[in-house]
Design a protein around this motif. Structure first.
Motif, PDB file in Angstrom:
ATOM      1  N   GLY A  13      39.867  36.814  40.440  1.00 50.12           N
ATOM      2  CA  GLY A  13      38.871  36.952  41.489  1.00 50.12           C
ATOM      3  C   GLY A  13      37.564  36.280  41.119  1.00 50.12           C
ATOM      4  N   LEU A  14      36.580  36.427  41.979  1.00 54.37           N
ATOM      5  CA  LEU A  14      35.249  35.872  41.762  1.00 54.37           C
ATOM      6  C   LEU A  14      34.545  36.651  40.657  1.00 54.37           C
ATOM      7  CD1 LEU A  14      33.054  33.861  42.801  1.00 54.37           C
ATOM      8  CD2 LEU A  14      32.312  35.695  44.351  1.00 54.37           C
ATOM      9  N   THR A  15      34.014  35.916  39.672  1.00 56.05           N
ATOM     10  CA  THR A  15      33.384  36.571  38.532  1.00 56.05           C
ATOM     11  C   THR A  15      32.179  37.413  38.950  1.00 56.05           C
ATOM     12  OG1 THR A  15      34.060  34.727  37.144  1.00 56.05           O
ATOM     13  CG2 THR A  15      32.383  36.180  36.261  1.00 56.05           C
ATOM     14  N   ASN A  16      32.070  38.576  38.337  1.00 56.05           N
ATOM     15  CA  ASN A  16      31.017  39.570  38.602  1.00 56.05           C
ATOM     16  C   ASN A  16      31.150  40.225  39.970  1.00 56.05           C
ATOM     17  OD1 ASN A  16      29.709  39.918  36.201  1.00 56.05           O
ATOM     18  ND2 ASN A  16      28.012  38.540  36.646  1.00 56.05           N
ATOM     19  N   LYS A  17      32.294  40.064  40.582  1.00 59.47           N
ATOM     20  CA  LYS A  17      32.679  40.810  41.771  1.00 59.47           C
ATOM     21  C   LYS A  17      33.986  41.526  41.450  1.00 59.47           C
ATOM     22  CE  LYS A  17      29.428  39.307  44.646  1.00 59.47           C
ATOM     23  NZ  LYS A  17      28.418  40.185  45.282  1.00 59.47           N
ATOM     24  N   ASN A  18      34.106  42.760  41.882  1.00 58.18           N
ATOM     25  CA  ASN A  18      35.319  43.517  41.610  1.00 58.18           C
ATOM     26  C   ASN A  18      36.566  42.750  42.100  1.00 58.18           C
ATOM     27  OD1 ASN A  18      36.310  46.080  40.541  1.00 58.18           O
ATOM     28  ND2 ASN A  18      37.062  46.424  42.608  1.00 58.18           N
ATOM     29  N   PRO A  19      37.638  42.583  41.312  1.00 57.78           N
ATOM     30  CA  PRO A  19      37.880  43.239  40.024  1.00 57.78           C
ATOM     31  C   PRO A  19      37.499  42.419  38.795  1.00 57.78           C
ATOM     32  CG  PRO A  19      39.895  42.214  40.763  1.00 57.78           C
ATOM     33  CD  PRO A  19      38.853  41.876  41.799  1.00 57.78           C
ATOM     34  N   MET A  20      36.803  41.299  38.961  1.00 57.00           N
ATOM     35  CA  MET A  20      36.501  40.456  37.809  1.00 57.00           C
ATOM     36  C   MET A  20      35.122  40.745  37.241  1.00 57.00           C
ATOM     37  SD  MET A  20      38.518  38.448  36.286  1.00 57.00           S
ATOM     38  CE  MET A  20      39.712  39.774  36.386  1.00 57.00           C
ATOM     39  N   THR A  21      34.881  42.002  36.868  1.00 53.12           N
ATOM     40  CA  THR A  21      33.635  42.398  36.233  1.00 53.12           C
ATOM     41  C   THR A  21      33.895  42.738  34.775  1.00 53.12           C
ATOM     42  OG1 THR A  21      33.935  44.734  36.768  1.00 53.12           O
ATOM     43  CG2 THR A  21      32.793  43.362  38.408  1.00 53.12           C
ATOM     44  N   ALA A  22      32.831  42.783  33.987  1.00 50.23           N
ATOM     45  CA  ALA A  22      32.973  43.161  32.586  1.00 50.23           C
ATOM     46  C   ALA A  22      33.505  44.591  32.460  1.00 50.23           C
ATOM     47  CB  ALA A  22      31.629  43.020  31.876  1.00 50.23           C
ATOM     48  N   ALA A  23      33.040  45.467  33.352  1.00 48.27           N
ATOM     49  CA  ALA A  23      33.492  46.857  33.311  1.00 48.27           C
ATOM     50  C   ALA A  23      34.997  46.950  33.557  1.00 48.27           C
ATOM     51  CB  ALA A  23      32.727  47.680  34.347  1.00 48.27           C
ATOM     52  N   GLY A  48      43.332  34.766  24.196  1.00 40.31           N
ATOM     53  CA  GLY A  48      42.902  33.392  24.373  1.00 40.31           C
ATOM     54  C   GLY A  48      42.126  33.272  25.672  1.00 40.31           C
ATOM     55  N   LYS A  49      41.496  32.135  25.872  1.00 43.47           N
ATOM     56  CA  LYS A  49      40.722  31.931  27.093  1.00 43.47           C
ATOM     57  C   LYS A  49      40.633  30.441  27.377  1.00 43.47           C
ATOM     58  CE  LYS A  49      36.294  31.909  24.595  1.00 43.47           C
ATOM     59  NZ  LYS A  49      34.949  32.512  24.457  1.00 43.47           N
ATOM     60  N   ASP A  50      40.211  30.099  28.605  1.00 41.52           N
ATOM     61  CA  ASP A  50      39.905  28.706  28.889  1.00 41.52           C
ATOM     62  C   ASP A  50      38.408  28.499  28.672  1.00 41.52           C
ATOM     63  OD1 ASP A  50      38.627  29.537  31.250  1.00 41.52           O
ATOM     64  OD2 ASP A  50      40.343  29.066  32.524  1.00 41.52           O
ATOM     65  N   THR A  51      37.821  27.506  29.309  1.00 38.88           N
ATOM     66  CA  THR A  51      36.452  27.111  28.972  1.00 38.88           C
ATOM     67  C   THR A  51      35.398  27.593  29.968  1.00 38.88           C
ATOM     68  OG1 THR A  51      36.833  25.012  30.116  1.00 38.88           O
ATOM     69  CG2 THR A  51      37.235  25.061  27.729  1.00 38.88           C
ATOM     70  N   ARG A  52      35.732  28.535  30.821  1.00 35.06           N
ATOM     71  CA  ARG A  52      34.773  29.034  31.810  1.00 35.06           C
ATOM     72  C   ARG A  52      33.622  29.781  31.143  1.00 35.06           C
ATOM     73  NH1 ARG A  52      38.103  28.886  36.652  1.00 35.06           N
ATOM     74  NH2 ARG A  52      40.115  28.318  35.754  1.00 35.06           N
ATOM     75  N   LEU A  53      32.448  29.646  31.747  1.00 33.89           N
ATOM     76  CA  LEU A  53      31.268  30.341  31.247  1.00 33.89           C
ATOM     77  C   LEU A  53      31.506  31.841  31.132  1.00 33.89           C
ATOM     78  CD1 LEU A  53      28.229  30.222  30.504  1.00 33.89           C
ATOM     79  CD2 LEU A  53      27.737  30.455  32.950  1.00 33.89           C
ATOM     80  N   SER A  54      32.202  32.410  32.105  1.00 33.88           N
ATOM     81  CA  SER A  54      32.416  33.856  32.126  1.00 33.88           C
ATOM     82  C   SER A  54      33.422  34.325  31.092  1.00 33.88           C
ATOM     83  CB  SER A  54      32.881  34.302  33.520  1.00 33.88           C
ATOM     84  OG  SER A  54      34.061  33.611  33.900  1.00 33.88           O
ATOM     85  N   GLY A  55      34.091  33.394  30.427  1.00 34.69           N
ATOM     86  CA  GLY A  55      35.074  33.780  29.423  1.00 34.69           C
ATOM     87  C   GLY A  55      34.462  34.578  28.283  1.00 34.69           C
ATOM     88  N   TYR A  56      33.226  34.231  27.897  1.00 32.80           N
ATOM     89  CA  TYR A  56      32.560  34.968  26.819  1.00 32.80           C
ATOM     90  C   TYR A  56      32.383  36.436  27.211  1.00 32.80           C
ATOM     91  CZ  TYR A  56      31.308  30.317  25.035  1.00 32.80           C
ATOM     92  OH  TYR A  56      31.342  29.036  24.549  1.00 32.80           O
ATOM     93  N   MET A  57      31.903  36.653  28.421  1.00 37.20           N
ATOM     94  CA  MET A  57      31.651  38.005  28.901  1.00 37.20           C
ATOM     95  C   MET A  57      32.929  38.832  28.961  1.00 37.20           C
ATOM     96  SD  MET A  57      30.162  39.084  32.651  1.00 37.20           S
ATOM     97  CE  MET A  57      31.675  38.620  33.519  1.00 37.20           C
ATOM     98  N   LEU A  58      33.962  38.270  29.566  1.00 32.16           N
ATOM     99  CA  LEU A  58      35.209  39.009  29.741  1.00 32.16           C
ATOM    100  C   LEU A  58      35.914  39.225  28.409  1.00 32.16           C
ATOM    101  CD1 LEU A  58      36.472  37.301  33.014  1.00 32.16           C
ATOM    102  CD2 LEU A  58      35.333  39.511  32.771  1.00 32.16           C
ATOM    103  N   GLU A  59      35.842  38.232  27.519  1.00 33.63           N
ATOM    104  CA  GLU A  59      36.456  38.369  26.206  1.00 33.63           C
ATOM    105  C   GLU A  59      35.826  39.533  25.438  1.00 33.63           C
ATOM    106  OE1 GLU A  59      37.415  35.078  22.861  1.00 33.63           O
ATOM    107  OE2 GLU A  59      35.283  35.544  23.077  1.00 33.63           O
ATOM    108  N   SER A  60      34.498  39.575  25.420  1.00 34.23           N
ATOM    109  CA  SER A  60      33.794  40.650  24.713  1.00 34.23           C
ATOM    110  C   SER A  60      34.137  42.019  25.297  1.00 34.23           C
ATOM    111  CB  SER A  60      32.283  40.422  24.770  1.00 34.23           C
ATOM    112  OG  SER A  60      31.928  39.211  24.130  1.00 34.23           O
ATOM    113  N   ALA A  61      34.206  42.084  26.624  1.00 34.15           N
ATOM    114  CA  ALA A  61      34.531  43.353  27.271  1.00 34.15           C
ATOM    115  C   ALA A  61      35.941  43.809  26.920  1.00 34.15           C
ATOM    116  CB  ALA A  61      34.376  43.212  28.788  1.00 34.15           C
ATOM    117  N   MET A  62      36.877  42.872  26.874  1.00 36.58           N
ATOM    118  CA  MET A  62      38.255  43.243  26.558  1.00 36.58           C
ATOM    119  C   MET A  62      38.392  43.655  25.092  1.00 36.58           C
ATOM    120  SD  MET A  62      40.729  40.922  28.905  1.00 36.58           S
ATOM    121  CE  MET A  62      41.923  42.266  28.958  1.00 36.58           C
TER     122      MET A  62
END
Length: 446
Positions: A13-23, A48-62
């Motif tokens: 989904g769209l980053t920082n919109k449910n369901p693609m939030t850090a929470a 693993g992750k691809d090169t999207r900016l939001s990958g850092y955020m989601l990786e840390s949350a996971m």
């Protein structure tokens, strides 16, 4: 039972919109970790992750989610989806995670999960994880919280694996190849693997900045690749998508070769060498009728499934096939991988080119595709395809195309859209049939 979060290929989904939030990413990590904690051993997940900016955020949350339920985390960094699947197996992990939205633009992201066998999760596993996401999850006692570490040689491991799928007695010396990595997950591993096999490599789409993934490059935007192949005098162009699980090829004349042609090339070569299992391949209902007719002339069968590489793989495993894929370029070669792998598929194409000793334009255009037309009809609600008037129009169209074409009508699994596709020997007839059905659907949908 309908899924709440998982779609046809993980959660997206769209980053920082449910369901693609850090929470939510943290909750998915907690739920998936809890579900796959089985036995008394120290549990492990690779991410693993691809090169999207939001990958850092989601990786840390996971990482927070997994470690909170007692799972150790191994971070791979930017890696192709098939590399995550492979390393999940080879590192004896209990779970694999790929953070990617594949060919979507950078502002989308997604989470794909792999079981300990390297295969995408079953419906039962996904439903169990969804139930945990919406419930209470027991956290680990403080002494049992997981640890996280990065693996420095993950890229080298995958490069070694990919090269091992290429015939040992072959090299790519003297071949100039343009590789377009979509500014995505394979921006380092794909050019390196081709160079180590002896090719002269021209790389594009290898300067990710977090926001340019799939932006005018990659398998869904091959124009730059076509131009670069011709301008550089290369023998072949290879285009991957953001997470490198799909492949599109460009011949030396700058013409695009889709997944149907690539599957036909690999299946024909493997049939000649006795490697093609069960005498056929698996493709979806969207693959061109020209592919089916071409394979039939060679005595090769074709099994069709619903859209989605997940369905292709299920049929391959159930019926014993080792080649399958989609027109879009998802190609699964189960002798080597548990999911689509763009680089491995490209190496098989390069092997066929080396054996044939002819230009790509001669080898890879195996058949003339039938005219195919796809149109989408948006609807606000209800079930227009169950309307009696729509059923009657569809039945008439099927009768009209019988023996001369095909009709595929389906509701999208990701948006309120009905997709109407027809193909046949007569392009005017195809267009008329599609327009007639679309109009009937519009009327039924109000």
């Amino acid at each position: 039972m309908a899924r709440k979060y998982f779609g046809t290929d993980g959660i997206r989904g769209l980053t920082n919109k449910n369901p693609m939030t850090a929470a939510m990413a943290m909750k998915v990590g907690m739920a998936a970790g809890a579900h796959f904690r089985r036995g008394d051993h120290r549990h492990r997940v690779v991410i693993g992750k691809d090169t999207r900016l939001s990958g850092y955020m989601l990786e840390s949350a996971m990482v927070a989610g997994f470690t909170s339920v007692g799972m150790d985390v191994v971070l791979l960094g930017p890696m192709p989806t098939p590399a995550v699947a492979m390393l999940t197996q080879s590192m004896r992990a209990d779970l694999g995670v790929m953070i990617s939205a594949s060919h979507n633009p950078y502002f989308d992201n997604g989470i794909k999960l792999f079981g300990p066998d390297g295969y995408k999760l079953s419906d039962a596993d996904e439903l169990a994880i969804e139930a945990l996401i919406d419930g209470d999850i027991d956290l680990s006692p403080a002494p049992e919280i997981g640890r996280a570490r990065r693996v420095d040689d993950a890229q080298g491991r995958y490069i070694h694996f990919a090269k091992s799928t290429f015939p040992e007695n072959m090299r790519l010396d003297g071949m100039k190849i343009v590789v377009d990595c979509a500014n995505g997950a394979a921006y380092r591993v794909a050019p390196t693997a081709l160079w180590e096999l002896g090719a002269e490599v021209v790389s594009i789409g290898v300067t990710p900045n977090g926001k340019n993934i799939n932006d005018g490059v990659g398998s869904t935007a091959p124009t730059l690749l076509c131009e670069t192949v011709v301008a550089s005098g290369a023998q072949l162009g290879i285009a991957l998508d953001g997470d490198a699980d799909r492949l599109i090829v460009v011949d030396e004349k700058g013409h695009v070769v889709d997944g149907d042609q690539l599957m036909a090339t690999i299946a024909s070569g493997w049939a000649r060498s006795g490697r093609l299992k069960n005498g056929g391949l698996v493709a979806t209902v969207m693959s061109n009728l020209g592919l089916e007719r071409h394979l039939a002339t060679q005595g090769i069968g074709l099994v069709r499934t619903s859209v989605g590489d997940r369905h292709v793989l299920e049929a391959m495993r159930a019926q014993g096939y080792n080649v399958g894929g989609e027109q879009s370029g998802h190609i699964i070669l189960s002798d080597y991988a548990t999911t689509g792998d763009g680089l491995v598929a490209a190496l098989q194409i390069l092997a066929e080119l080396a054996r044939a000793g002819v230009p790509a334009s001669e080898l890879l255009h195996r058949f003339e595709p039938l005219p195919q037309l796809l149109k989408n009809v948006r609807f606000a609600g209800g079930k227009p395809l169950e309307d009696e008037a729509v059923k009657a129009v569809i039945a008439g169209a099927e009768a009209e195309l019988k023996g001369r074409g095909r009709l595929v009508i389906r509701t999208s699994g990701t948006e309120p859209v009905i997709r109407v596709m027809a193909e046949g020997d007569d392009p005017a007839q195809v267009e008329a049939v599609v327009d007639r059905i679309c109009e009937a659907v519009r009327v039924a949908a109000g």
